[in-house]
Design a protein around this motif. Structure first.
Motif, short mmCIF file in Angstrom:
data_model
loop_
_atom_site.label_atom_id
_atom_site.label_comp_id
_atom_site.label_asym_id
_atom_site.label_seq_id
_atom_site.Cartn_x
_atom_site.Cartn_y
_atom_site.Cartn_z
N GLY A 85 0.80 -1.21 0.00
CA GLY A 85 0.00 0.00 0.00
C GLY A 85 0.83 1.25 0.00
O GLY A 85 2.06 1.23 -0.05
N ALA A 86 0.11 2.38 0.06
CA ALA A 86 0.73 3.70 0.09
C ALA A 86 -0.01 4.57 1.08
O ALA A 86 -1.21 4.38 1.33
CB ALA A 86 0.71 4.34 -1.30
N HIS A 87 0.71 5.53 1.64
CA HIS A 87 0.13 6.49 2.57
C HIS A 87 0.32 7.88 2.00
O HIS A 87 1.44 8.25 1.63
CB HIS A 87 0.81 6.38 3.94
N VAL A 88 -0.76 8.65 1.93
CA VAL A 88 -0.68 9.97 1.32
C VAL A 88 -1.14 11.06 2.28
O VAL A 88 -1.99 10.84 3.14
CB VAL A 88 -1.51 10.04 0.02
N GLY A 89 -0.54 12.25 2.09
CA GLY A 89 -0.91 13.43 2.85
C GLY A 89 -1.39 14.52 1.93
O GLY A 89 -1.57 14.31 0.73
N ARG A 90 -1.54 15.71 2.47
CA ARG A 90 -2.15 16.79 1.69
C ARG A 90 -1.28 17.26 0.53
O ARG A 90 -1.79 17.84 -0.43
CB ARG A 90 -2.52 17.98 2.59
N GLU A 91 0.02 17.02 0.58
CA GLU A 91 0.89 17.46 -0.50
C GLU A 91 1.20 16.34 -1.49
O GLU A 91 1.99 16.53 -2.42
CB GLU A 91 2.20 18.01 0.09
N ASP A 92 0.60 15.20 -1.31
CA ASP A 92 0.85 14.03 -2.16
C ASP A 92 -0.32 13.83 -3.12
O ASP A 92 -1.32 14.55 -3.05
CB ASP A 92 1.01 12.78 -1.28
N PRO A 93 -0.21 12.85 -4.01
CA PRO A 93 -1.37 12.50 -4.83
C PRO A 93 -2.57 12.19 -3.93
O PRO A 93 -2.41 11.68 -2.81
CB PRO A 93 -0.90 11.26 -5.60
N SER A 94 -3.76 12.49 -4.40
CA SER A 94 -4.96 12.26 -3.60
C SER A 94 -5.24 10.77 -3.44
O SER A 94 -4.67 9.93 -4.16
CB SER A 94 -6.16 12.93 -4.26
N VAL A 95 -6.13 10.45 -2.52
CA VAL A 95 -6.56 9.06 -2.36
C VAL A 95 -7.15 8.54 -3.67
O VAL A 95 -6.88 7.40 -4.08
CB VAL A 95 -7.59 8.94 -1.21
N THR A 96 -7.93 9.37 -4.33
CA THR A 96 -8.54 8.97 -5.61
C THR A 96 -7.48 8.64 -6.65
O THR A 96 -7.56 7.63 -7.36
CB THR A 96 -9.46 10.09 -6.13
N GLU A 97 -6.45 9.50 -6.73
CA GLU A 97 -5.38 9.27 -7.70
C GLU A 97 -4.58 8.02 -7.34
O GLU A 97 -4.20 7.23 -8.21
CB GLU A 97 -4.45 10.49 -7.74
N ALA A 98 -4.33 7.84 -6.05
CA ALA A 98 -3.59 6.65 -5.61
C ALA A 98 -4.36 5.38 -5.91
O ALA A 98 -3.80 4.39 -6.38
CB ALA A 98 -3.29 6.75 -4.11
N ARG A 99 -5.66 5.42 -5.68
CA ARG A 99 -6.49 4.24 -5.95
C ARG A 99 -6.52 3.93 -7.44
O ARG A 99 -6.43 2.76 -7.85
CB ARG A 99 -7.92 4.48 -5.43
N ALA A 100 -6.60 4.96 -8.26
CA ALA A 100 -6.62 4.75 -9.71
C ALA A 100 -5.32 4.11 -10.19
O ALA A 100 -5.32 3.26 -11.09
CB ALA A 100 -6.85 6.08 -10.43
#
Length: 210
Positions: A85-100
């Motif tokens: 998996g991956a963990h994202v914050g406000r300056e990273d790709p969004s959850v939507t982008e990560a899921r895609a």
């Protein structure tokens, strides 16, 4: 042990300032041997290829012990590693982008700082867990967001995914964090800054039911 159970336990986050590069993999293995169910590879400054190589070596360890490997900030690096998996914050790709990018079977976590509304949005976008920090001062988080312990109970009332605390968790205060409603604790210096990493991980992992 299910993924959901692992998301409700000890989450060890690496820190290159605390772990010598020459002993990085064996140190992470000590934390996993002690009971860390998740490991987050957090590398802010290393070159991408170095992170990928390091991640693949750690992935061999986590797979051997049945733990999960999460990559901080960079979903594309998580994909290259083959991480869980991956963990994202406000300056990273969004959850939507990560899921895609990563697909439906990969874990995505989101930093929500001190805002329950961010957790609601992250869950809606497909996050598998949300993290709030920091409930206590942390030497690994110099730029910290002070949060009240009540945020965990508020989040539990508003989302169904696991709610984690990140930053400042120790054996002395983790009980307060869990009593406040957090499902798990994400720890940096409390594990990797300890003289005996395995023992430190075991003490914190012992707070969770087997």
């Amino acid at each position: 042990m299910s993924v959901q159970t692992k998301l409700r336990g000890l989450y060890a986050i690496t820190d290159s300032h605390l772990i010598p590069r020459a002993r990085f993999v064996e140190t992470v293995e000590a934390a996993v041997r002690g009971g860390a169910m998740l490991v987050q590879l957090r590398e802010k400054d290393a070159p991408r290829e170095e992170i990928v190589q390091l991640g693949r070596a750690i992935l061999e360890v986590t797979r051997r012990y049945g733990a999960l490997l999460i990559v901080n900030d960079h979903p594309s690096v998580a994909k290259d590693i083959g991480a869980d998996g991956a963990h994202v914050g406000r300056e990273d790709p969004s959850v939507t982008e990560a899921r895609a990018l990563l697909g439906p079977g990969v874990i995505i976590g989101a930093s929500c700082y001190g805002e329950a509304t961010l957790a609601v949005a992250a869950e809606r976008e497909g996050a598998d867990y949300v993290a709030f920090g920091t409930p206590f001062p942390s030497p690994a988080k110099m730029k910290r967001t002070d949060i009240a312990l009540s945020i965990f109970q508020e989040a539990k009332q508003r989302v169904r995914v696991p709610v984690l605390a990140i930053g400042g968790s120790t054996r002395a205060n983790a009980g307060q964090i869990l009593a406040a409603g957090a499902d798990g604790i994400a720890v940096v210096s409390g594990v990797f800054g300890a003289p005996d990493v395995e023992a430190a991980a075991r003490a914190l992992a012992g707070l969770f039911p087997a």
